[in-house]
Design a protein around this motif. Structure first.
Motif, short mmCIF file in Angstrom:
data_model
loop_
_atom_site.label_atom_id
_atom_site.label_comp_id
_atom_site.label_asym_id
_atom_site.label_seq_id
_atom_site.Cartn_x
_atom_site.Cartn_y
_atom_site.Cartn_z
N PHE A 17 -44.58 39.88 10.93
CA PHE A 17 -43.63 40.70 11.68
C PHE A 17 -42.38 41.00 10.85
N ALA A 18 -41.96 40.06 10.03
CA ALA A 18 -40.79 40.29 9.17
C ALA A 18 -41.08 41.42 8.19
N ASN A 19 -42.30 41.44 7.66
CA ASN A 19 -42.69 42.53 6.74
C ASN A 19 -42.69 43.87 7.46
N ILE A 20 -43.16 43.85 8.71
CA ILE A 20 -43.20 45.09 9.51
C ILE A 20 -41.79 45.61 9.74
N ARG A 21 -40.87 44.72 10.12
CA ARG A 21 -39.47 45.11 10.36
C ARG A 21 -38.87 45.73 9.10
N GLU A 22 -39.20 45.16 7.96
CA GLU A 22 -38.65 45.67 6.70
C GLU A 22 -39.17 47.08 6.41
N VAL A 23 -40.47 47.28 6.63
CA VAL A 23 -41.06 48.60 6.37
C VAL A 23 -40.54 49.64 7.35
N VAL A 24 -40.47 49.25 8.63
CA VAL A 24 -40.00 50.18 9.67
C VAL A 24 -38.52 50.50 9.47
N ASP A 25 -37.74 49.54 8.94
CA ASP A 25 -36.30 49.69 8.74
C ASP A 25 -35.61 49.91 10.08
N VAL A 26 -35.53 48.83 10.85
CA VAL A 26 -35.00 48.89 12.21
C VAL A 26 -33.58 49.45 12.25
N ASP A 27 -32.74 49.10 11.25
CA ASP A 27 -31.37 49.63 11.22
C ASP A 27 -31.38 51.15 11.12
N SER A 28 -32.31 51.68 10.33
CA SER A 28 -32.42 53.13 10.19
C SER A 28 -32.88 53.78 11.49
N VAL A 29 -33.81 53.10 12.19
CA VAL A 29 -34.28 53.61 13.48
C VAL A 29 -33.12 53.67 14.48
N ARG A 30 -32.31 52.62 14.52
CA ARG A 30 -31.16 52.59 15.43
C ARG A 30 -30.16 53.70 15.08
N ALA A 31 -29.96 53.94 13.78
CA ALA A 31 -29.05 55.00 13.35
C ALA A 31 -29.58 56.37 13.79
N ASP A 32 -30.90 56.57 13.66
CA ASP A 32 -31.50 57.82 14.10
C ASP A 32 -31.31 58.02 15.60
N ILE A 33 -31.49 56.94 16.37
CA ILE A 33 -31.32 57.03 17.82
C ILE A 33 -29.90 57.42 18.18
N ALA A 34 -28.92 56.80 17.52
CA ALA A 34 -27.51 57.12 17.79
C ALA A 34 -27.22 58.58 17.48
N ARG A 35 -27.75 59.06 16.34
CA ARG A 35 -27.53 60.46 15.96
C ARG A 35 -28.19 61.42 16.95
N SER A 64 -39.06 54.69 21.60
CA SER A 64 -40.31 53.97 21.84
C SER A 64 -40.63 53.04 20.68
N GLU A 65 -40.39 53.52 19.47
CA GLU A 65 -40.65 52.72 18.27
C GLU A 65 -39.78 51.46 18.27
N LEU A 66 -38.49 51.63 18.57
CA LEU A 66 -37.58 50.48 18.61
C LEU A 66 -37.96 49.53 19.74
N ALA A 67 -38.34 50.08 20.90
CA ALA A 67 -38.71 49.24 22.05
C ALA A 67 -39.91 48.36 21.72
N ARG A 68 -40.88 48.92 20.99
CA ARG A 68 -42.06 48.12 20.62
C ARG A 68 -41.68 46.96 19.71
N ILE A 69 -40.83 47.22 18.73
CA ILE A 69 -40.39 46.17 17.80
C ILE A 69 -39.62 45.09 18.55
N GLU A 70 -38.69 45.50 19.39
CA GLU A 70 -37.88 44.53 20.12
C GLU A 70 -38.71 43.71 21.11
N ALA A 71 -39.72 44.35 21.72
CA ALA A 71 -40.58 43.64 22.67
C ALA A 71 -41.37 42.53 21.96
N VAL A 72 -41.89 42.83 20.77
CA VAL A 72 -42.64 41.82 20.01
C VAL A 72 -41.71 40.68 19.58
N GLU A 73 -40.50 41.04 19.18
CA GLU A 73 -39.54 40.01 18.77
C GLU A 73 -39.24 39.05 19.93
N ARG A 74 -39.06 39.60 21.13
CA ARG A 74 -38.82 38.75 22.30
C ARG A 74 -40.03 37.86 22.59
#
Length: 369
Positions: A17-35, A64-74
């Protein structure tokens, strides 16, 4: 007292999961959502309908992409609590619950890991899928309808929105062809491995003799382009036919001739649309799909030319990429990957993630080789 220690499995899950988070770049996804949220809140957003749809669709996909990542983390955090409780309770039921959660998380994280392999130019886009019956008469048209139901059930399982754009019913059983859009993140990257010729072998329900019948259906998958402006189509290159939308058995479902069929004369590509409310909307939808197909054809020709110049022309996936056996040994087998499913009924009910994931991994290996 039961001794339950799945620490190795949990550590493996967290590492993947850590590798997945790195590839997905969660910070970048959050920045895209804010924009995108900022763009979506602009007062004049819907003055440009096409841009508004692009922004809202992109925002929905990223959320949806961020929600999936956060759901797995929880769930990973909750899993450790569940294991601790199972050891405190010391009963088999609690341990079994924890084991099931580990198994399910292995599947969910495995699916997420496969999606990190989707890095093609159009992989993250929505998809337009077209199914056409081939050789085999009524069995082939029935098979085409079975495949359509399979993909629609798969999309339903994943809660992916689907829009059926065109259906041409056969005079006997099933359909001649159907086109539908799957509006989900990475739908094209996922479903593109389903493109090719599918083969069904079974005892025909339409014949009088108990003989095995082989039939074929073709699946085409193209990405939904935000704007297909790279391809200009002269009016002289197309023929537009207008006809009445029809349902099973050829019965009319509209009182006006609103369905549109566009033929691109130089290539012979034909696109039909009938599910929009007006002829103008059907024509616009058909032109978007035609432009996308021409763009992809152009790129395929360019790629083929490059391979020819390099002297490395190789065969594509071949005429048959998957076989479905519904007689004797019940089996679905992908001929590229060797992946098999011994229960065709579940496959035709939309349980095709194993086949798709194997296909994505196979394609990635082929690219790397």
């Amino acid at each position: 007292m039961l001794e339950f220690d799945p620490s190795a499995e949990i550590q493996a899950l967290r590492s993947t999961f850590a590798n997945i988070r790195e590839v997905v770049d969660v910070d970048s996804v959050r920045a895209d959502i804010a924009r995108l949220e900022k763009e979506a809140s602009e007062p004049g957003l819907w003055d440009d309908t096409a841009n508004a749809q692009r922004v809202t669709s992109a925002l929905s996909h990223r959320q949806s992409e961020l929600a999936r990542i956060e759901a797995v983390e929880r769930r990973l955090d909750d899993l450790e609590v569940l294991v601790e409780l199972a050891n405190e309770m010391g009963d088999e039921d609690s341990v079994e619950e924890a084991r099931k959660e580990i198994t399910d998380l292995e599947r969910v994280i495995g699916d997420l890991e496969v999606k990190t392999l989707l890095d093609g130019e159009y992989d993250e886009r929505a998809a337009v899928v077209t199914i056409r019956s081939g050789a085999g008469g009524d069995d082939a048209t029935d098979f085409a309808e079975m495949l359509m139901r399979m993909y629609l059930r798969w999309a339903e399982r994943h809660k992916y929105p689907v829009k059926v754009m065109d259906t041409s019913y056969a005079e006997g059983a099933g359909i001649k062809s159907a086109t539908f859009e799957v509006d989900a993140p990475y739908a094209y990257g996922i479903l593109s491995v389903e493109a090719g010729t599918h083969r069904l072998a079974r005892i025909s329900p339409f014949g009088s003799a108990d003989k095995r019948q082989t039939s074929f259906a073709a699946v085409e998958v193209i990405p939904v382009m935000e704007e297909a402006v790279e391809v200009e189509i002269p009016e002289n290159d197309i023929r537009v036919d207008v006809f009445r939308s029809s349902g099973p058995g050829g019965q009319s479902v509209n009182t006006t001739d609103s369905a549109v069929r566009i033929t691109h004369i130089p290539t012979g590509i034909v696109v039909s649309m009938q599910n929009e409310k007006s002829q103008i909307q059907n024509r616009a939808a058909a032109m978007r799909v035609l432009q996308t197909r021409l763009l992809l054809l152009q790129r395929e020709e360019e790629a083929a030319k490059k391979k020819e110049l390099a002297g490395t022309i190789t065969a594509s996936w071949g005429d048959q990429m998957r076989s479905y056996f519904l007689y004797g040994q019940q089996l679905v087998k992908d001929l590229r990957t060797g992946f098999e499913v011994g229960n065709p009924a579940t496959v035709f009910d939309g349980d095709i993630d194993g086949l798709i994931n194997a296909g994505i991994r196979w394609r990635k290996r082929k690219i790397e080789d």
